[in-house]
Design an enzyme around this catalytic site. Sequence first.
Site: not given
Lengths: 249, 594
Positions: B439-441
């Site tokens: 997540y978060e990229g």
Amino acid sequence: MKILVCVKRVVDANVKISVKADGSGVELANLKMAMNPFDEIAVEEAVRLRESGKADEGVAVSLGINACQETLRTALAMGLDRAVLVESDAELQPLAVAKLLAEVVRREEPDLVIMGKQAIDDDNNQTGQMLAALLGWGQGTFASQLVVSDGEIEVTREIDGGLETLAMQLPAVVTADLRLNEPRYVKLPNIMKAKKKPLDVIAAADMGVDIQPRLTTLKVEEPAVRSGGVKVADVAELVEKLRNEARVI
Amino acid sequence: MPIYTPPVRDMLFAYFELNGGEAIRQMPGYEQLDRETLTSILEEAGRFVSERLLPLNRSGDEAGCNWNEGRVTTPEGFKAAYDEFIQAGWNSIAFDTDYGGQGLPKSLHMLVDEMICACNLSFSLYPGLTNGAWTALEDYADTELKALYFPKMAEGVWSGTMCLTEPHSGSDLGLMRTRAEHQEDGSYRISGTKIFITAGEHDLTENIIHLVLARTTDAPAGIKGISLFLVPKILPDAQGGLGEINSLSCGAIEHKMGIKASATCVLNFDGAKGWLVGEVNKGMRAMFKMMNTERLATGIQGLGIAEAAYQNAVAYAQERLQGRSPKGAQQPDTPADPLIVHPDIRRMLLTMRALTEGCRALSVWVAQQIDIAARSPDVVERREAEGLVALLTPVVKAFFTDCGFEVANLGMQVFGGHGYIREQGMEQLVRDARIGQIYEGANGVQAMDLVGRKLPLADGTLIERFLLPLKEFLQLTEGDASIAEFTTPLAAAGERLESAAKTLLQRAGDDPLESGAGAADFLQLFGLTALALMWARMALIGLRKCDEEEPLFYEAKVRTARFFMLRILPRSEAHYRAIMAGGDCMIDFDDRAW
């Protein structure tokens, strides 16, 4: 009412200590230090009395090296108003501490002195008692409950047989036991505020007190390693071993 | 139950001795932050998280969150702990004092954050998302919005979320469909479905402030048509308190591999009332600044997990008796020797230590650069710091989360069969760490950002922001024989990094696929080189100080640095060769043969 709380800087309770190779003492270099847990309880009790309005000033005092200021700042962050460091690099034994505290009491004139029942490094459990005696004050030691009313306190003490409740006039000395309260966690804004509260340093040498140690430590060693137990066939064999091997009867 | 001793000594080392803690103190508003104050803050924070949050980590993982008719409850104990957490002010460390925050630097916040993540990663995400929402609002929300929302967010009684992902649109945000319809009174009505929303619904706070990316009517397609909106769960009334419930609901929560006590929600927005943050169609720009701190924060999650895994593995290896040392019994009085005598165990523990401490050192450097970029009075210094941050945050996010997973797995391995047993807590660290890479990229996207977007900036010279300090350090230590065992491999790694960067930039001109082909290896190469710079600098300090004070601590720095250079940094050679080999071998694979 003015409260004086005595706090000691000791090795952190979670740290594993070891004895110095020459048996002269405990290896203390670079160990994590913290406020004596029983003194935290004492500070918490004083802060609660401040918050309830029963006390209008709470002063923390510590005795020892300059680094004890950290411990005092923690007491301030918990909610006390002022702090005093009696600075000394010398070894301070309980009698010396009690005498120095008596002098601090003469200067500060508190109505109540609270401290932990004992310090977890030397486990002496003497300072509060000695201080009360030097001052001629009443003492409520091993306190698991403290009720303050006008000019008098009721202290419930943890004793071997159970609980004992004493009433005594102020001024008095109270030493805190484990069940007196659960100390609060320090809040971040209070850590920053504590930096601005007054912390005075006075030299122990200027107090006019004889702090010479009266006791000499001869040897420090680790407790004997637990050896395995032995099963005995009957009571006769048990008595025989207790008499001839363990030599306790 | 797993142990955790707050690594305050190492944090103080990284903050003051290795990096510019004193320089931070010179900046307006930070004058109080001397070593004594930082020690107090870190110790008290460490005490709280290890005593109040750590015990809830296992139970939270077993219980998970509960969804019932749109309401979500967190595991037992979380609410009480959260209330104490915000009362103690740990949630608002870096928030502006104007709104009730503590106003402390990001670099201090990240250290406290590391400890929270190490003790209870799921818990950390609730205040963590509020932090993210705040950062996005900070620069782009107007004063009215801030006055209405910031005080309660600082207090912690209103929390935040970031709503970006949709079922068909994760890494590719340009595909999102959530709509925002402009209303007469200036507000908007937001409609659409967002998924994977952390802390989207829960019982810890009385209101939740959703930051939602959506398209206005007639917005252009793709990324350029996205705007940012503030959509509260409960609309504020005229006095700024709680008014009407907004038209949005939590449709479900996910059942996940890890971070089970974190409520990961499906949110349905049904004409919910919201307000524009920043300018129309400029939603992504508002996210970019937040993205830097969020990437660092996600990296810190990996670091926290790594430290927790390391401490527990060491404790286990010192106690657990299995087998005898190849050199002969080290503890002849016991039935076997402790695990720690075995070379393979020492390899694993030192790998964990070298990666963890190295990442910590780097995290403080980057976090302090964020503080400098925000607050230095010198405009050139600010710009340079911004450049370094832009360059390093994708590295920090991806490399640290990869390390977190690797170290957590090593920790589990040290525990042997017991590591597989839930009660021990080691396998939870592995499961909790895994999401950080996604997540978060996702890490592959971070690598693409590094190679595709960051390398070409400033005519391909942005990488100088990192190479310059590296070369300066080499110049500083030139001719010093005592440090050569660290500076020689560092120099070689620096050369590989520079050469790979040049090659990738050149190839990008000829073949658009080459950047993507080399990106993942390049990011690893970068991360390893950055850690090499940290370890060489730490070794230098260690060599200088180990005779004066705390010999154990400083010697350990030198020895861990040695292990890093000899046994971990060689990975960079492999990554370099892979990059130089080019991407044809992966592109030229017949798609029918998969």
